[in-house]
Design an enzyme around this catalytic site. Structure first.
Site, short mmCIF file in Angstrom:
data_model
loop_
_atom_site.label_atom_id
_atom_site.label_comp_id
_atom_site.label_asym_id
_atom_site.label_seq_id
_atom_site.Cartn_x
_atom_site.Cartn_y
_atom_site.Cartn_z
N THR D 39 0.78 -1.19 0.13
CA THR D 39 -0.03 -0.08 0.10
C THR D 39 0.97 1.21 -0.02
O THR D 39 0.77 2.01 -0.78
CB THR D 39 -0.91 0.06 1.30
OG1 THR D 39 -1.73 -1.20 1.23
CG2 THR D 39 -1.86 1.60 1.22
N HIS D 42 2.66 1.68 -3.23
CA HIS D 42 1.67 2.13 -4.59
C HIS D 42 1.11 3.58 -4.24
O HIS D 42 0.59 4.53 -5.19
CB HIS D 42 0.21 1.25 -4.46
CG HIS D 42 0.58 -0.02 -5.03
ND1 HIS D 42 1.77 -0.39 -5.84
CD2 HIS D 42 0.21 -1.49 -4.64
CE1 HIS D 42 1.72 -1.81 -6.06
NE2 HIS D 42 0.75 -2.52 -5.51
#
Lengths: 339, 339, 339, 339
Positions: D39, D42
């Site tokens: 996460t 990203h």
């Protein structure tokens, strides 16, 4: 003997056919009642590919007329229901006495000539004795119940869970009744016609949503306090209905897909993950006792098949039977053909 | 205020008691309806040890009269049902916001003074709002349903399985109805009185066996084709009934024990192994949503409590209420007391 | 041919017996390896009733020597393991191709002459092909694994749960290994001898409690922070061990009973209810794929049978084999006999 | 204090930020170790939308520096791991002491500033005491294990089932280990790099398939005798991998989807029905004890985190840490940042 033969798309006619013979391990069944299923209708209307000519039909009952080698003579004359999938007879499962685990089972009436005729040969392992108190027409309507049992067996409804059944054709109606019997609390059903809702309600539906008149997604969310249903079962095979499933099931809910059509939209994966869903694909009747249990539900009166049967024809009028089942004229649900 | 006080065995009388006060996190509930449970009766008749004097009663409903510190004022005046077990408030579970996992939960009315009075203090976490359409008397009958739900949730009945419920007191009758709603096929019940069988049948029992007149074991085996039932639920707490369980459950079947009595015979291990059984002990209502779901079953009309209530008394007549509940005179099933 | 024959209690001798013949559907297996099981030993020492004379033994492997009518000739010469229970051949299940659901299955070597001989006849449905990489002696040790699989399949261990295995005989050791493979966290085992603990540890036990030296109940509670284990499996068949089960399992825990003895104390019902326990009785190997999976665990190296085998004898020395297995002399765990 | 701040795509820099304060029910944690998750990466590379500026990071451990009102003072100084999702504090679940059922939980570091800093405030309910024997760096790597546990808890592997794990990033490797511990038989893993396979094998993988070099579908079918695996777990988030799932799972098999990416292809429904599959969507760590159990797996040594950590940086070098984690340079698996 007479047989109904699909000769081309939307063309079915009576023909004279040779008598079937019972190979070793097989029997010949005198057909007493056969019902039309969505599969037959789609063979007729072209949504399912089928070789022509073909005698359609797989959901039927009758009496054993004769038996082949290695089959107990006492079968002759017995009233039976018939499981509709033929084991291939040639795989490891078939060779080790587990024919119903056969991965190449083929539906009679689709992959071989079926039951819309006077007599048909099937393996003895496909027979279920029809008990006293179950009539021939009832025993020819077991497949939707068996498929429905294969569904509720996997969903394992907890008493009081909310359930949505999308579509109220024969399978959808069967699931409405089976979910009501299995402990569903709020039991919401949808269809694009008003016609089946009277049956739905008599089968235990608490709320009926006509998708032709109402925003079904909005209606279902309102009926479930905005959180969605615990369980959603898609039986309609309509793209719009399938697409709605993920929006009307609650977080951590369960989803079952039974409605089969070539044009179903695929399922997006992100919402399945984001909502922590479990999705069950149901591809048939399971073949592990569901037929026998369906028969018992009918025998005991817990599943009343009567409201499902809207039309009855003789084999001579099979063309009209297919026309009605295909057009759903006159609020048709289940159409029965008796030789 | 007035309170019913157990002063000795088989002795209950009205006394004047001081008003309760709501500690922080607690509320005072004005009692509107209370039901007599087997526990209360056994405190009265001596089969359960209880300190005297004691105000009995734990299954009740009412309205919030006042709230203690840290409780939202909006509770005042709300209609509520009350969960009957008090978390200890002092264990790791209670300290980490999981009071219903508290292993030292104590039943109100047994370990502290209970609800057979005008007003009683309970923790706010024990309250469930009573929705429109559920009356006070209904909300005072939820415990047998919650215990029953905790049972069927673990048994996970598969549609059509045969179930035997031994004993048709309030818990047995609750289970009869809950098993019928959960998909039981053949649903056999037993009792030593004819009186409850009318209710049993209206709740979905298919066969009623009077153990005072019939050899119950023989009858059950005959009703299950000699193989025994898929599921047997013992609710009676009678030694003879408990002893019979292992003989009337089928091989690979399931057994639930709920009926509680000090003189239950122990279970022999060999038949549990030889028959590959699964035995579930059920010790209460689970405390994980069962009360809320019981309330919804009543609200939606799927569980009709009316046939269970045979007698109603005012608090002034509490002695008569205990006499009737204890003697089961006049076919008594559930006795309700309203202040 | 030679056969070991139990002629009386604690008396076993070699005798000459006629060659077996393969009836239709049966085969004759040339025995290559047989292991002694608790059942054999109890037939020998009298704790299990057996008719004399009797050839004992049921856990074995070999090669197909000849086949009867209706059996594929290609079986001849194949290496096989043999499932030990003979279907009756005469019940509804046997007649409908489900011989392993036969309720009257009988253990070979107990109800008919067994495998402590050179050749023995069995139904072809009892054969499992022995794959490359599995030796004959390994294929004669599958029963404790199959029974253990039937146990862990029902317990469904959740990764990290604490497990207690009471007793470290062959079944107890098999369960120690199978629980370790199935995700047990803390894995506590007990026995009255130190001897098996080295194997227990190599199989994954985290804590070994010698009940002859330690208060086992106290030790287990201390190892589980005073709350008891999630799962307790009783394999010893000793009254004291069985009696302890309910005290060392946690509230809402699971209990499995496998250890079989005529003098097991019965289970009190109150603690099963008060602790909301689930009790599983395990009466055999299940007969639904457990043998095949046991074989694969051995083939893949995930279950190393080597530490279990403490003694090997030829058929000529079968009397000594029974003496060692019965007395557990020399730290005996599993004793193998090869013709 | 210093904090790493994402100021724009692929831009992260150290900034001075004000000290956090502990609101009522909250604590301030001194960060000792933080790990980079997909996460975070990203958010950095733009595949997940994030507001700028933002302090990223949610998987971390440390010591309680100070506590807010209503929090026990004894927390100060304690070593803790921190659950990464913040309950909203304002929904029915949060108001009734079930914060981990909050449907609006927000990931720290994404929806609010996170842990790539010296000190951060979190609710006390998010803390788990870090036991002796677990180091700070280990306690900052729990999220992949918790997500993995939430997956295997739902799949309920039966001992010996074949499992395919698609993708061997941190979540894929966590699942490889957790499936091995849970009883997987054949355990096949895939990745487009050779680098992680050494770890895969040490974690229990039996077969490693490099999708950059091999036709993975063909390889998996060959390894499963042409029938497909019992269970397939997709963790890669790559379209090609997701598309392959339905082809490598056996009939009646199970499928889990965890790999999250905006461009995942949708799942066709027909094969899910035709193969009678069950599809599990996994959207997080479950929040019901999985963190605590992950910690215990690490503490007990059953899950060795060491092979996962390929790079360690100080907070001052956070830009390099993100560069390595994003490019996966040097066979990067897990990157740890310590203030």
């Amino acid at each position: 003997m007479r047989a109904a033969v699909l000769t081309a798309l939307e063309s079915i006619e009576l023909q004279e056919r040779p008598e079937p013979e019972a190979a070793p391990g097989w029997v010949v069944v005198q057909v007493e009642s056969a019902s039309l299923c969505g599969t037959d209708v789609h063979q007729y209307d072209g949504r399912i590919d089928t070789p022509f000519p073909r005698v359609p039909g797989h959901d039927f009952s009758g009496r054993v007329a004769s038996v082949g080698e290695d089959v107990d003579e006492s079968w002759v004359g017995r009233a039976v229901a018939v499981k509709p999938s033929l084991p291939c007879g040639d795989c490891p499962e078939c060779h080790t006495d587990k024919p119903f685990d056969c991965k190449r089972k083929k539906l009679i009436g689709l992959w071989s000539d079926g039951c819309m005729t006077e007599r048909v040969a099937v393996p003895v392992v496909n027979l279920i004795p029809r008990p006293d108190g179950v009539e021939a027409w009832q025993a020819s309507l077991l497949e939707p119940l068996a498929v429905g049992l294969n569904t509720v067996d996997r969903l394992r409804i907890i008493l009081g869970e909310s359930v949505v059944v999308l579509g109220q054709g024969p399978i959808g109606l069967a699931l409405t009744r089976l979910c009501a019997l299995s402990g569903a609390g709020k039991l919401i059903v949808t269809d694009a016609r008003e016609a089946p809702f009277e049956v739905s309600r008599s089968f235990g539906a608490t709320d009926c949503v006509n998708v032709a008149e109402t925003d079904a997604q909005e209606a279902i969310l309102e009926l479930t306090d905005g959180v969605g249903a615990d369980i959603v079962i898609e039986t309609s095979g309509f793209p719009a209905s399938s697409a709605m499933c993920l929006d009307v099931v609650r977080k951590e809910g369960r989803l079952a897909h039974i409605g089969w059509a070539n044009d179903l939209p695929p399922l997006p994966v992100i919402p399945i993950m984001a909502k922590t869903l479990t999705v069950y694909g149901v591809g048939g009747n399971g073949g592990r006792g569901q037929y026998e249990r369906a028969l018992e539900l009918v025998r005991s009166g817990r599943f009343d098949l009567d409201p499902l049967v809207t039309h009855r024809f003789s084999l001579d009028d099979v063309a009209e039977a297919f026309d009605v089942a295909s057009s759903k004229a006159g609020g048709a649900i289940k159409v029965i053909v008796s030789p």
